[in-house]
Design an enzyme around this catalytic site. Structure first.
Site, short mmCIF file in Angstrom:
data_model
loop_
_atom_site.label_atom_id
_atom_site.label_comp_id
_atom_site.label_asym_id
_atom_site.label_seq_id
_atom_site.Cartn_x
_atom_site.Cartn_y
_atom_site.Cartn_z
N ARG A 1 -0.06 -9.71 12.99
CA ARG A 1 -0.57 -8.52 12.28
C ARG A 1 -1.67 -8.90 11.30
O ARG A 1 -2.63 -8.16 11.11
CB ARG A 1 0.58 -7.81 11.55
CG ARG A 1 1.49 -7.05 12.51
CD ARG A 1 2.70 -6.49 11.80
NE ARG A 1 2.36 -5.47 10.82
CZ ARG A 1 3.15 -5.14 9.80
NH1 ARG A 1 4.29 -5.77 9.61
NH2 ARG A 1 2.78 -4.19 8.97
N ARG B 1 12.55 -11.27 3.70
CA ARG B 1 13.32 -10.02 3.64
C ARG B 1 14.55 -10.08 4.55
O ARG B 1 14.47 -10.54 5.68
CB ARG B 1 12.45 -8.84 4.07
CG ARG B 1 11.47 -8.42 3.00
CD ARG B 1 11.17 -6.96 3.10
NE ARG B 1 10.46 -6.64 4.33
CZ ARG B 1 9.56 -5.67 4.42
NH1 ARG B 1 9.28 -4.94 3.35
NH2 ARG B 1 8.97 -5.41 5.55
N LYS C 1 0.83 -1.22 0.00
CA LYS C 1 0.00 0.00 0.00
C LYS C 1 0.86 1.27 0.00
O LYS C 1 0.62 2.19 -0.77
CB LYS C 1 -0.91 0.05 1.23
CG LYS C 1 -1.97 -1.02 1.29
CD LYS C 1 -2.91 -0.78 2.46
CE LYS C 1 -2.20 -0.83 3.81
NZ LYS C 1 -1.71 -2.18 4.18
N ARG D 1 -8.49 1.90 10.00
CA ARG D 1 -8.09 0.54 10.31
C ARG D 1 -9.22 -0.29 10.88
O ARG D 1 -9.08 -1.49 11.04
CB ARG D 1 -6.97 0.56 11.37
CG ARG D 1 -5.59 0.60 10.80
CD ARG D 1 -4.60 0.50 11.94
NE ARG D 1 -3.36 1.16 11.61
CZ ARG D 1 -2.39 0.60 10.90
NH1 ARG D 1 -2.52 -0.63 10.46
NH2 ARG D 1 -1.29 1.26 10.64
N ARG E 1 14.67 -8.54 10.32
CA ARG E 1 14.13 -7.64 11.35
C ARG E 1 13.05 -8.38 12.15
O ARG E 1 12.38 -9.25 11.63
CB ARG E 1 13.48 -6.41 10.70
CG ARG E 1 14.42 -5.52 9.92
CD ARG E 1 13.69 -4.29 9.46
NE ARG E 1 12.35 -4.65 8.95
CZ ARG E 1 11.33 -3.82 8.86
NH1 ARG E 1 11.47 -2.57 9.23
NH2 ARG E 1 10.16 -4.22 8.39
#
Ligand SMILES: [Zn+2]
Length: 217
Positions: free
Chosen positions: A168, A123, A9, A84, A157
């Site tokens: 999440r 990642r 997004k 949200r 991370r």
């Protein structure tokens, strides 16, 4: 902009900002900026953050409304990371009505959980320079675990750990996903396939926004 974490997004909003000069309103950035410059809303938000509590919807909505009322938002704006949940969506609807404005579209970037987990858990970031980013599957370094540019170690991370991402996604499914039906009922929902190449997603988004602006200048 609507969609799960990791669907792109923010990146797509930034590109639409460049295409159309739409003001890009990223909730996280606004919150940080208000707190840093100690505005009345920023001071209020900081009280909650210091106490380890979530900043209440009213405070967030206040910040967003203020931003939308500004002259630089007159020609259009993109909301990224907001609303949200349904309470925020309702509050936004009321605030817009008061400003005699409305949402032209809810741009939904869809992506299945498994694809998101794969994209995010892969990642890797350079310990020396956080802009050196790799992906074990889609953009691997020449030598495993080592940065191509400076030879430093690559790390994952905490935000990219599977457990964090699943949590999440759970929050997204329970709190944010109901907004899809909400905006569909208002007739403003537009769907985009986030598993496609980001350039293709961007091209489709741009075409949609261009059409909407022709219909509703
Ligand atoms: Zn590096």
């Amino acid at each position: 902009m609507l969609g799960p974490p990791g669907a792109g997004k923010g990146t797509q909003a930034e590109r639409l900002h460049e295409d159309f000069g739409l003001l890009h309103i990223a909730t996280g950035d606004i919150l940080r900026a208000e707190v840093a410059s100690s505005t009345p809303l920023g001071i209020e938000a900081k009280r909650y953050m210091d106490a380890g509590e979530l900043v209440p919807d009213e405070v967030i909505v206040g910040m967003i409304t203020q931003r939308i009322s500004g002259g630089d938002a007159r020609d259009g704006f993109l909301l990224d990371g907001f609303p949200r949940n349904e309470r925020q969506a309702d509050a936004l609807g009321e605030a817009l009505e008061e400003l005699e404005r409305r949402l032209t579209a809810a741009l939904l970037i869809e992506m299945p959980d498994e694809a998101l987990v794969r994209r995010l858990t892969g990642r890797r970031m350079c310990v020396k320079n956080p802009t050196h980013i790799y992906h074990v599957e889609f953009d691997p370094p020449k030598h495993e675990g080592v940065c191509d540019q400076d030879g430093s170690r690559l790390i994952q991370r905490d935000d990219d750990k599977e457990e964090t991402i699943r949590r999440r996604l759970q929050v997204y499914h329970s709190q944010t996903e109901p907004l899809i039906a909400h905006y569909d009922a208002e007739g403003v929902l537009r769907r985009f396939d986030g598993t496609r190449d980001p350039d293709e997603v961007h091209a489709r988004l741009r075409a949609t926004v261009a059409t909407l602006r022709l219909e509703d200048p």
